[in-house]
Design an enzyme around this catalytic site. Sequence first.
Site, short mmCIF file in Angstrom:
data_model
loop_
_atom_site.label_atom_id
_atom_site.label_comp_id
_atom_site.label_asym_id
_atom_site.label_seq_id
_atom_site.Cartn_x
_atom_site.Cartn_y
_atom_site.Cartn_z
N GLU A 77 -6.86 -2.95 12.46
CA GLU A 77 -8.22 -3.50 12.33
C GLU A 77 -8.34 -4.90 12.93
OE1 GLU A 77 -6.54 -2.01 9.91
OE2 GLU A 77 -7.78 -0.43 9.06
N HIS A 116 -10.49 1.66 -2.62
CA HIS A 116 -11.31 2.53 -1.78
C HIS A 116 -12.71 2.76 -2.36
CE1 HIS A 116 -7.21 3.51 -0.47
NE2 HIS A 116 -7.74 3.93 0.67
#
Lengths: 348, 336
Positions: free
Chosen positions: B65, B134
Amino acid sequence: MTKTQRNRFQKGQNTMLISRETKLWMYKTMLLSRRFEETIEQIYLEGKTPAFNMANGPIPGEMHLSNGQEPVAVGVCAHLNAEDIVTATHRPHHQAIAKGVDLKRMTAEIFGKQTGLSGGRGGHMHIFDTNVNFGCSGIIAQGMGPACGAALSRKMQNKPGVAVSFIGEGAVNQGAFHESLNLAALWCLPVVFVVEDNAWGISVSKQDSTAVARNDVRAAAYDMPGHFVENNDPLVIYKVAGDAIDRARSGGGPSLIEIETFRLAGHFMGDAEAYRPDGEKAFLESKDPIPAFRKILLAEGTTDVALDHLKDQVEEQVSAAIAFARESAYAPAEDALTQVFAQGEYHE
Amino acid sequence: MSNTKIRRLTIARAMAEAIQQEMQSDPRVFVMGEDIGALGGVFGNTRGLLEEFGRERIRDTPISETAFIGAGVGAAQDGMRPVVELMFVDFFGVCFDAIYNNMAKNNYFSGGNVKVPMVLMTSTGGGYSDAGQHSQCLYATFAHLPGMKVVSPSNAYDAKGMMIAAIRDDSPVVFMYHKGLQGMGWLGTEAAATVDTPEQPYQVELGKAKIVREGSDVTIVGLAMGVHNALKAADKLAEEGVNAEVVDLRSLVPLDRETVISSVKKTGRLIVVDEDYQSYGVSGEVITSVVEHDYSLLRSGPKRVAYPDVPIPFARHMEQFCLPNADKIVAAFHAM
């Protein structure tokens, strides 16, 4: 023999093919960077004596000087055009000057003036000049991803231009370093990563922070050429950087170059440099690349008069830039509330 | 617009259609992220794009990322219009420098000379027992930091119009889509997010809230999933004869304080619903906006129904205990 080793052996050491014009540009640009920083150094101390307070004086804040590292900037940037992209670090002056950043507006930015490149919002660690595609970030290794993106942009648009990302040797243990090398190799991007190894990450030495003695070997992990240049030699840097940049330009993909250089000053101004071993500073000063380069040029037939003439030109450029910065006004303080978003929108 | 075809779309399909149409009309637009190619995005928002545009413009990335969001910044600054996906917003911990120090600050640090026209799309929200790495929303973390627009649609119509507006915006936009609204059955989707959506491209202006239900007794403000909880609460309150007005913020940056203030002027009561952590967040900001403007607008103390300041637990009953819902909103009204 690994690919990295092979590249090292293929590296040309013959620097006689470099044109006299290029050499003189390199010398003059090194001198410009040095004289600029020596002047900034003096002005930086205004208002900061006898008691050092970083917030005082016409140039407040941190100041990272690049004295000693000029050969890297000129050896690499001699191969770049305005359209090529450079991402630089918290120590950006030599690279900015070699890339052709507007010296007056950069100086005004360092002073925090309205005429500065960003009107005083960025300062010395945040120099952006869109005319020559130069930008920098004060966070270690974080220019590498953007360099990959700029290179990707050129590739996707089929436009000319390569990206060069300068980092220090202290940046090589950041995730961004490894992620960016992998991405650049994976996508065969026209980007060159240049590690300026000045041996110190603030006060921690390279050998105390990095498991390998030389970072060019890490290129092998990403299947790209790695090069190592010893001794801060501008002419060897020129040659090696030229090969890597040519390769990127012709679609051959990325390279990693580590260049052994040194900083003659501290990490920042005010750094007592107690971490340096006794005698290191004097030794480095004896290896100052600028007088050394002058000797080479004289030996090759350039006259003292010609070199002194370049020095005069440099002094003039520095004086003009400093005068421009000193004479420029500060922007109204409320300007701090503008340019947060594109078109200057500010949302309360 | 008479010949415009209207279909019911999920948010996932609306996002994909918005990106598709912008890619058809603007060669600078491309997509980068993890699993956005052959898979079509874990949450369906890039489905079909690889087939139409190929690997050059629909780029599956390595799990890096920092590198690929940083690359988005570099490409945007160089004239492209990247749409970059951060698969779960929870992953921002590995790449935030690229987001808040580069993407969000380079316009400012360049005095407006360097533009970063980039969309960072990222999934938010829980409710399906994925636990606290998450399931977070983290809206306020992004909205707190200057230099990026932050939006989160509650339905497919807005999602399409806001995505097109985001791609065309010259500032970086963080487009936060709620997993529970995506129309992915396996995430226990909220059916009311799937709405009529025109086929023609259109924009929904960023920074404009919308009154999605008019009322006169209390203003309930939310975004994304919070809007659906607020609407359900409004139905329940209607059974008691209470007329609730529901405001869908849609954008956190810019924040449409005027629409909230106007609504509270009318109702005199304010409840803020937020699936992000309660403290230092959206609810505090919205309430402060009203109180700073005119504290006498409120006829009773404001209330907030937000996620408590705890990591999101795995066990279903524990997570559901923590999440905002319609009953909690009704209870908040009764406590006013």
